[in-house]
Design a protein around this motif. Structure first.
Motif, PDB file in Angstrom:
ATOM      1  N   VAL A   1       0.900  -1.308   0.109  1.00  0.00           N
ATOM      2  CA  VAL A   1      -0.040   0.204   0.045  1.00  0.00           C
ATOM      3  C   VAL A   1       0.841   1.137  -0.141  1.00  0.00           C
ATOM      4  CG1 VAL A   1      -2.011   1.171   1.125  1.00  0.00           C
ATOM      5  CG2 VAL A   1      -1.615  -1.201   1.410  1.00  0.00           C
ATOM      6  N   GLY A   2       1.122   1.721  -1.200  1.00  0.00           N
ATOM      7  CA  GLY A   2       2.503   2.623  -1.399  1.00  0.00           C
ATOM      8  C   GLY A   2       1.916   4.050  -0.741  1.00  0.00           C
ATOM      9  N   GLU A   3       2.173   4.620   0.345  1.00  0.00           N
ATOM     10  CA  GLU A   3       1.921   5.926   0.924  1.00  0.00           C
ATOM     11  C   GLU A   3       2.801   6.712   0.996  1.00  0.00           C
ATOM     12  OE1 GLU A   3      -1.148   7.368   1.429  1.00  0.00           O
ATOM     13  OE2 GLU A   3      -2.042   5.790   2.416  1.00  0.00           O
ATOM     14  N   LYS A   4       3.986   6.444   0.446  1.00  0.00           N
ATOM     15  CA  LYS A   4       5.184   7.361   0.603  1.00  0.00           C
ATOM     16  C   LYS A   4       4.776   8.876   0.054  1.00  0.00           C
ATOM     17  CE  LYS A   4       9.889   8.089  -0.430  1.00  0.00           C
ATOM     18  NZ  LYS A   4      11.351   7.520  -1.041  1.00  0.00           N
ATOM     19  N   GLY A   5       3.691   8.970  -1.002  1.00  0.00           N
ATOM     20  CA  GLY A   5       3.284  10.380  -1.627  1.00  0.00           C
ATOM     21  C   GLY A   5       2.605  11.080  -0.683  1.00  0.00           C
ATOM     22  N   ALA A   6       1.889  10.427   0.477  1.00  0.00           N
ATOM     23  CA  ALA A   6       1.198  11.314   1.405  1.00  0.00           C
ATOM     24  C   ALA A   6       2.167  11.531   2.617  1.00  0.00           C
ATOM     25  CB  ALA A   6       0.044  10.645   1.932  1.00  0.00           C
ATOM     26  N   ALA A   7       3.225  11.192   2.637  1.00  0.00           N
ATOM     27  CA  ALA A   7       4.087  11.721   3.777  1.00  0.00           C
ATOM     28  C   ALA A   7       4.293  13.217   3.836  1.00  0.00           C
ATOM     29  CB  ALA A   7       5.482  10.951   3.552  1.00  0.00           C
ATOM     30  N   ALA A   8       4.150  13.545   5.006  1.00  0.00           N
ATOM     31  CA  ALA A   8       4.168  15.025   5.281  1.00  0.00           C
ATOM     32  C   ALA A   8       5.354  15.737   4.722  1.00  0.00           C
ATOM     33  CB  ALA A   8       4.135  15.382   6.857  1.00  0.00           C
ATOM     34  N   VAL A   9       6.480  14.919   4.829  1.00  0.00           N
ATOM     35  CA  VAL A   9       7.866  15.491   4.367  1.00  0.00           C
ATOM     36  C   VAL A   9       8.495  14.305   3.606  1.00  0.00           C
ATOM     37  CG1 VAL A   9       8.155  17.131   6.019  1.00  0.00           C
ATOM     38  CG2 VAL A   9       8.987  14.919   6.402  1.00  0.00           C
ATOM     39  N   GLY A  10       9.445  14.635   2.542  1.00  0.00           N
ATOM     40  CA  GLY A  10       9.897  13.465   2.026  1.00  0.00           C
ATOM     41  C   GLY A  10      10.954  12.708   2.861  1.00  0.00           C
ATOM     42  N   HIS A  11      11.119  11.572   2.598  1.00  0.00           N
ATOM     43  CA  HIS A  11      11.745  10.557   3.069  1.00  0.00           C
ATOM     44  C   HIS A  11      13.118  10.031   2.306  1.00  0.00           C
ATOM     45  CE1 HIS A  11       9.594  10.340   6.695  1.00  0.00           C
ATOM     46  NE2 HIS A  11       8.452  10.344   5.977  1.00  0.00           N
TER      47      HIS A  11
END
Lengths: 415, 83
Positions: free
Chosen positions: A405-415
């Protein structure tokens, strides 16, 4: 449990007597139906909903330190539901609704301030992601829309929206229901509610081993003795993989520190929560007037909760690019909390290969805002022995069958 | 500030380096099973204590090297011969 009321607060405030303890210490019973490891918002909410929604009261919450001493007391207290995947939006939106009712539910003021949440876009690709998120949100009835510099400036006059900025602001995803909450109060409220419903809260009780026999959990070993239990829940955030290893369950998790900082208090001037993924910073003003800053996780895995000079230098620079007027403010404190990062930035919840051993882990940088719904879902999972629909997508088996479930795009900030 | 000792350049500030991660060994694609491949991709030991890991000296000599680091104190030491 003594109920709090306006009259009681007024009377006790005058006399400062009769402030009863909000939860009680207990002797360790030799056996419980359910042992929850981790006394943060997730563990306490799970125990609370087990007792109140399902009548399972023979429950212990054990924590190696004091309750709320981990991520629950170290996060930046932001609540939102403007995620990217449909699974994530549905899940966090339920959490936000539970947070809206939490003060009334728990008879404890959790100071939820729904001041709006604004994620800035500094380039075309992040503006595109904001549009994407807004559409996914709207389809599920979540209030989210893309706004442009004129409206951004009107809502937050201190932001530099000029074209001459080093990272000009092109737009933002505006999410009115988002806001900040008093994170300690959430922990204390759940602890008080769980205690009143019969749950035992054991602080300073460190789990040193998990007993498994024939593929089934039989109990946990602690520094205060062994507890027999048919169900053990791992809700230990940054320590999740060390606890799961005790039960023989390898997890796809790495622990990274996430740093935050707070300034001296000033008069209220910042209405909304400001997030910039490109600049790796988020800012909000508490009801006391302090500015709370957060950033992305540290660049290497660690269990250390120490602050670093690199973090504070980068943070100050990025904050000043957004709001140059803050140049003379002084920082009071900085600290770090531990994030249990998964490969797809979504949590791991539910049953594992070991019977009776459940996980509520992999929260990464989203754990606090998911507290209520996680507790509710985990309690249902334990009581019914079935995985609730709302967390079906977050099972451990998704790493085996490839349904991440790719949720990286909703991260508050980039990782 | 955390110092990291590059075997070629000596001790430098950690900001000169990029963290690559825990030392893992890539299974042979010709003979690996899906389970082994998933473990290689996703599962890490995430050790609390001394762990062997790879770093890249991105703003220095641009070499990869292994180092042992304690994940609580962030102290580092050269990789022990027997580990």
């Amino acid at each position: 449990m003594t109920r709090y009321s306006a009259w009681r607060l007024f009377r006790n405030g005058l006399t400062h007597r009769e402030w009863p303890a909000a939860w009680r210490p207990h002797d360790l019973r030799p056996s419980y139906d359910v042992v929850v490891i981790g006394g943060g918002v997730h563990g306490l909410a799970t125990a609370y909903y087990l007792a109140t929604n399902h009548g399972i009261r023979n429950v212990a919450v054990v924590d190696k330190s004091y309750i709320g001493s981990g991520g629950s007391g170290r996060n930046t207290a932001i609540v939102r539901s403007n995620y990217l995947t449909p699974e994530g939006v549905a899940f966090y939106d339920r959490s936000l609704h539970l947070y809206e009712e939490l003060s009334a539910t728990l008879n404890f003021n959790v100071m939820f301030s729904q001041r709006g949440h604004m994620t800035l876009a500094h380039n075309d690709s992040s503006l595109r992601t904001m549009h994407w998120r807004a559409e996914v949100n709207k389809l599920q009835g979540v209030d989210s829309r893309v706004i442009y510099p004129d409206e951004i400036k009107r809502r937050v006059p201190h932001l530099d929206v000029s074209a001459g900025a080093r990272y000009p602001i092109q737009g933002a995803l505006y999410h009115p229901p988002g806001g900040i909450i008093r994170h300690d109060a959430v922990v204390w409220g759940y602890a008080r509610g769980a205690d009143a419903a019969g749950v035992h809260i054991h602080q300073n009780t460190e789990v040193t081993g998990i007993e498994v026999s024939g593929g089934k959990v039989t109990g946990v070993r602690t520094n205060r003795g062994t507890i027999a239990a048919g169900t053990v829940v791992n809700a230990t955030a940054g320590w999740a993989s060390t606890i799961a290893d005790m039960a023989g369950v390898p997890l796809p998790i790495q622990t990274f520190p996430l740093q935050a900082a707070v300034t001296e208090p000033v008069r209220p001037f910042l209405e909304t929560v400001i997030v910039s993924g490109s600049l790796h910073v988020y800012v909000s003003q508490t009801d006391r007037g302090e500015l709370v800053f957060g950033a992305s996780v540290d660049p290497f895995a660690s269990y250390s909760t120490r602050g670093s000079l690199e973090f504070i230098e980068g943070l100050a620079g990025h904050v000043l690019e957004l709001m140059p007027a803050l140049a003379k403010m002084r920082l009071l404190r900085q600290w770090a909390g531990l994030c249990d990062m998964t490969p797809d930035f979504s949590p791991i919840m539910g049953f594992t290969g070991v019977d009776g051993f459940l996980v509520d882990v992999g929260w990464g940088t989203y754990g606090f805002k998911a507290g209520p719904v996680s507790g509710e879902a985990m309690a249902e999972c334990i009581a019914t022995q079935r995985t609730p629909k709302i967390i079906e997508a977050f099972g451990l088996e998704r790493f085996a069958n490839g349904t991440l479930v790719g949720e990286k795009g909703a991260a508050a900030v980039g990782h | 500030m955390m110092l990291l000792r590059c075997p070629w350049c000596g001790p430098r500030n950690v900001t000169e380096f990029r963290y690559v991660g825990e030392k893992t060994s890539r299974p042979d694609p010709a003979t690996t099973t899906p389970t082994q491949w998933r473990t290689y991709l996703y599962t890490r030991a995430n050790v609390f204590g001394w762990t062997v890991e790879t770093w890249y000296h991105s703003t220095g000599c641009r070499q990869h090297f292994s180092v042992e680091r304690h994940t609580l104190s962030n102290r580092t030491r050269p990789v022990q011969e027997n580990s």
